[in-house]
Design an enzyme around this catalytic site. Structure first.
Site, PDB file in Angstrom:
ATOM      1  N   SER A 123      86.585  57.064  81.249  1.00 57.12           N
ATOM      2  CA  SER A 123      87.778  56.206  81.303  1.00 57.12           C
ATOM      3  C   SER A 123      87.523  54.852  81.962  1.00 57.12           C
ATOM      4  O   SER A 123      88.405  54.318  82.636  1.00 57.12           O
ATOM      5  CB  SER A 123      88.939  56.941  81.999  1.00 57.12           C
ATOM      6  OG  SER A 123      89.285  58.097  81.276  1.00 57.12           O
ATOM      7  N   HIS A 135      75.302  64.774  76.332  1.00 56.67           N
ATOM      8  CA  HIS A 135      76.695  64.363  76.553  1.00 56.67           C
ATOM      9  C   HIS A 135      77.568  65.619  76.653  1.00 56.67           C
ATOM     10  O   HIS A 135      77.305  66.615  75.976  1.00 56.67           O
ATOM     11  CB  HIS A 135      77.166  63.471  75.406  1.00 56.67           C
ATOM     12  CG  HIS A 135      78.475  62.826  75.697  1.00 56.67           C
ATOM     13  ND1 HIS A 135      79.671  63.499  75.533  1.00 56.67           N
ATOM     14  CD2 HIS A 135      78.783  61.605  76.186  1.00 56.67           C
ATOM     15  CE1 HIS A 135      80.660  62.687  75.905  1.00 56.67           C
ATOM     16  NE2 HIS A 135      80.147  61.540  76.301  1.00 56.67           N
ATOM     17  N   ASN A 137      79.224  54.071  73.963  1.00 56.54           N
ATOM     18  CA  ASN A 137      79.059  55.303  73.201  1.00 56.54           C
ATOM     19  C   ASN A 137      80.203  55.358  72.190  1.00 56.54           C
ATOM     20  O   ASN A 137      81.338  55.654  72.555  1.00 56.54           O
ATOM     21  CB  ASN A 137      79.102  56.517  74.147  1.00 56.54           C
ATOM     22  CG  ASN A 137      79.018  57.826  73.379  1.00 56.54           C
ATOM     23  OD1 ASN A 137      78.797  57.827  72.164  1.00 56.54           O
ATOM     24  ND2 ASN A 137      79.182  58.943  74.081  1.00 56.54           N
ATOM     25  N   TRP A 138      79.871  55.052  70.935  1.00 56.28           N
ATOM     26  CA  TRP A 138      80.922  54.995  69.926  1.00 56.28           C
ATOM     27  C   TRP A 138      81.287  56.367  69.378  1.00 56.28           C
ATOM     28  O   TRP A 138      82.179  56.484  68.533  1.00 56.28           O
ATOM     29  CB  TRP A 138      80.497  54.035  68.797  1.00 56.28           C
ATOM     30  CG  TRP A 138      80.691  52.594  69.174  1.00 56.28           C
ATOM     31  CD1 TRP A 138      81.295  52.121  70.306  1.00 56.28           C
ATOM     32  CD2 TRP A 138      80.305  51.440  68.419  1.00 56.28           C
ATOM     33  NE1 TRP A 138      81.315  50.748  70.296  1.00 56.28           N
ATOM     34  CE2 TRP A 138      80.710  50.300  69.152  1.00 56.28           C
ATOM     35  CE3 TRP A 138      79.660  51.245  67.189  1.00 56.28           C
ATOM     36  CZ2 TRP A 138      80.484  48.993  68.694  1.00 56.28           C
ATOM     37  CZ3 TRP A 138      79.433  49.956  66.734  1.00 56.28           C
ATOM     38  CH2 TRP A 138      79.843  48.840  67.483  1.00 56.28           C
ATOM     39  N   LYS A 139      80.578  57.404  69.801  1.00 55.88           N
ATOM     40  CA  LYS A 139      80.902  58.776  69.370  1.00 55.88           C
ATOM     41  C   LYS A 139      81.047  58.822  67.842  1.00 55.88           C
ATOM     42  O   LYS A 139      80.317  58.127  67.151  1.00 55.88           O
ATOM     43  CB  LYS A 139      82.146  59.272  70.120  1.00 55.88           C
ATOM     44  CG  LYS A 139      81.986  59.097  71.635  1.00 55.88           C
ATOM     45  CD  LYS A 139      83.056  59.755  72.452  1.00 55.88           C
ATOM     46  CE  LYS A 139      82.806  59.484  73.935  1.00 55.88           C
ATOM     47  NZ  LYS A 139      83.760  60.174  74.796  1.00 55.88           N
ATOM     48  N   GLY A 143      83.235  54.958  76.415  1.00 54.51           N
ATOM     49  CA  GLY A 143      83.676  55.473  75.119  1.00 54.51           C
ATOM     50  C   GLY A 143      84.778  54.600  74.551  1.00 54.51           C
ATOM     51  O   GLY A 143      84.520  53.504  74.038  1.00 54.51           O
ATOM     52  N   GLY A 144      86.010  55.049  74.694  1.00 59.94           N
ATOM     53  CA  GLY A 144      87.163  54.392  74.065  1.00 59.94           C
ATOM     54  C   GLY A 144      87.213  52.881  74.209  1.00 59.94           C
ATOM     55  O   GLY A 144      87.420  52.170  73.217  1.00 59.94           O
ATOM     56  N   GLU A 181      80.321  66.335  75.456  1.00 63.84           N
ATOM     57  CA  GLU A 181      80.887  66.807  74.179  1.00 63.84           C
ATOM     58  C   GLU A 181      79.858  67.647  73.423  1.00 63.84           C
ATOM     59  O   GLU A 181      80.198  68.621  72.763  1.00 63.84           O
ATOM     60  CB  GLU A 181      81.370  65.608  73.347  1.00 63.84           C
ATOM     61  CG  GLU A 181      82.668  65.047  73.916  1.00 63.84           C
ATOM     62  CD  GLU A 181      82.847  63.556  73.757  1.00 63.84           C
ATOM     63  OE1 GLU A 181      82.177  62.934  72.912  1.00 63.84           O
ATOM     64  OE2 GLU A 181      83.678  62.990  74.506  1.00 63.84           O
ATOM     65  N   GLY A 207      87.839  60.303  78.363  1.00 62.42           N
ATOM     66  CA  GLY A 207      88.891  60.175  77.360  1.00 62.42           C
ATOM     67  C   GLY A 207      90.279  60.549  77.865  1.00 62.42           C
ATOM     68  O   GLY A 207      91.202  60.740  77.078  1.00 62.42           O
ATOM     69  N   GLU A 254      79.067  61.618  84.249  1.00 60.10           N
ATOM     70  CA  GLU A 254      80.335  61.608  83.524  1.00 60.10           C
ATOM     71  C   GLU A 254      81.116  62.878  83.845  1.00 60.10           C
ATOM     72  O   GLU A 254      80.891  63.914  83.210  1.00 60.10           O
ATOM     73  CB  GLU A 254      80.075  61.544  82.011  1.00 60.10           C
ATOM     74  CG  GLU A 254      79.330  60.301  81.579  1.00 60.10           C
ATOM     75  CD  GLU A 254      79.613  59.944  80.121  1.00 60.10           C
ATOM     76  OE1 GLU A 254      79.969  58.788  79.887  1.00 60.10           O
ATOM     77  OE2 GLU A 254      79.513  60.811  79.247  1.00 60.10           O
TER      78      GLU A 254
HETATM   79  P1  13P Z   1      85.757  57.330  77.631  1.00 59.58           P
HETATM   80  O1  13P Z   1      85.294  55.994  78.117  1.00 59.58           O
HETATM   81  O2  13P Z   1      86.523  57.266  76.335  1.00 59.58           O
HETATM   82  O3  13P Z   1      86.457  58.097  78.706  1.00 59.58           O
HETATM   83  O4  13P Z   1      84.423  58.172  77.268  1.00 59.58           O
HETATM   84  C1  13P Z   1      83.410  58.221  78.180  1.00 59.58           C
HETATM   85  C2  13P Z   1      82.227  58.818  77.544  1.00 59.58           C
HETATM   86  O5  13P Z   1      82.227  59.975  77.160  1.00 59.58           O
HETATM   87  C3  13P Z   1      81.051  57.961  77.357  1.00 59.58           C
HETATM   88  O6  13P Z   1      79.948  58.708  76.970  1.00 59.58           O
END
Ligand code: 13P
Length: 256
Positions: A213, A96, A10-12, A234-235, A98, A174, A168
């Site tokens: 994470s 998600h 997920n590159w957000k 994500g990250g 967010e 994050g 999640e």
């Molecule tokens: P991180 O891997 O940066 O914690 O993000 C997880 C996420 O929100 C994937 O959708």
């Protein structure tokens, strides 16, 4: 045959077109054969068309980060299923945290988006998870149940069987603070039970991913949790070397 691990990036709101190209150059050079993993890239909408071109001839697939429930019209800032499909998108992240926390998504809008994705032939990756307050109040399993039962309202068992889910925990996203294996196993087990209650006839074979994470240093521990069928990252998915390391560790674990 055992089903593949799902490893979704997920590159957000990250990655310009140039950065996508650079990433895939490195990624393709580093990655070997990966028969046990299904890799899904979910770039921002602006990169879907280019990513489709860059992924041509590979086995990696394309996902989007949201979809709207109407076909077309005056819905500024939204994207339709048909638009995604025209970019060769096959998967879509829905709900998600967010989106829920920053953009007012609710279990009801998650339900509408999910129904639209399914009726259009897209595979939804439905995200659920509790906040730290909810966990501290011992509400985690009740929150997961509510998110799923409302999110899956009026979706039939055949369609639920086709979906992917991602657990999640909001407090692990994050933050570098991954959930503990026993917390993850408990949540995944509960989610599978709710899926059966919601009508899934084969909940055991529905992929439930963990997100929050995940990185190259902790993936080995996650692989030991048998309830986990993959990750939503994500990250750590923004760095080609680290993302490849996660995939390789997964492949090696399965082959062991
Ligand atoms: P991180 O891997 O940066 O914690 O993000 C997880 C996420 O929100 C994937 O959708």
């Amino acid at each position: 045959m055992k089903s593949q691990y799902v490893i979704a990036a997920n590159w957000k709101m990250n990655m310009t077109l140039e950065e996508c190209e650079e990433f895939l150059d490195k990624f393709k050079n580093l990655l070997l054969d990966i028969p046990e993993s299904k890799v899904i890239f979910c770039p921002p909408f602006s990169a879907l068309f280019t990513m489709n071109v860059l992924l041509e001839g590979t086995s990696y697939v394309l996902g989007a980060q949201n979809v709207y429930w109407e076909d077309k019209g005056a819905f500024t800032g939204e994207v339709s299923a048909e638009m995604l499909i025209s970019c060769n998108v096959s998967h879509v992240i829905i709900g998600h945290s967010e989106r829920r926390q920053l953009f007012g998504e609710t279990n009801e809008t998650v339900n509408k988006r999910t129904m639209k994705a399914l009726s259009s032939g897209l595979t939804p990756i439905m995200c659920i998870g509790e906040t730290i307050e909810q966990r501290n109040n011992d509400e985690t399993l009740a929150i997961l149940r509510e998110q799923l039962m409302v999110g899956l309202n009026e979706i039939n068992s055949e369609n639920i069987n086709k979906m992917i889910f991602a657990y999640e925990p909001v407090w692990a996203i994050g933050t570098g603070e991954r959930a503990e294996p026993n917390q993850i196993a408990e949540a995944h087990h509960a989610i599978r039970n709710v899926l059966t209650d919601a009508g899934a006839t084969d909940a055991a074979s529905i992929p439930i991913l963990y997100g929050g994470s995940v990185n190259g240093n902790n993936v080995k521990e996650l692989l030991k949790i048998k309830e986990v069928n993959g990750y939503l990252i994500g990250g750590a998915s923004l760095d080609a070397k680290e993302f490849v390391s996660i995939i390789h560790q997964t492949e090696n674990h399965i082959k062991e």
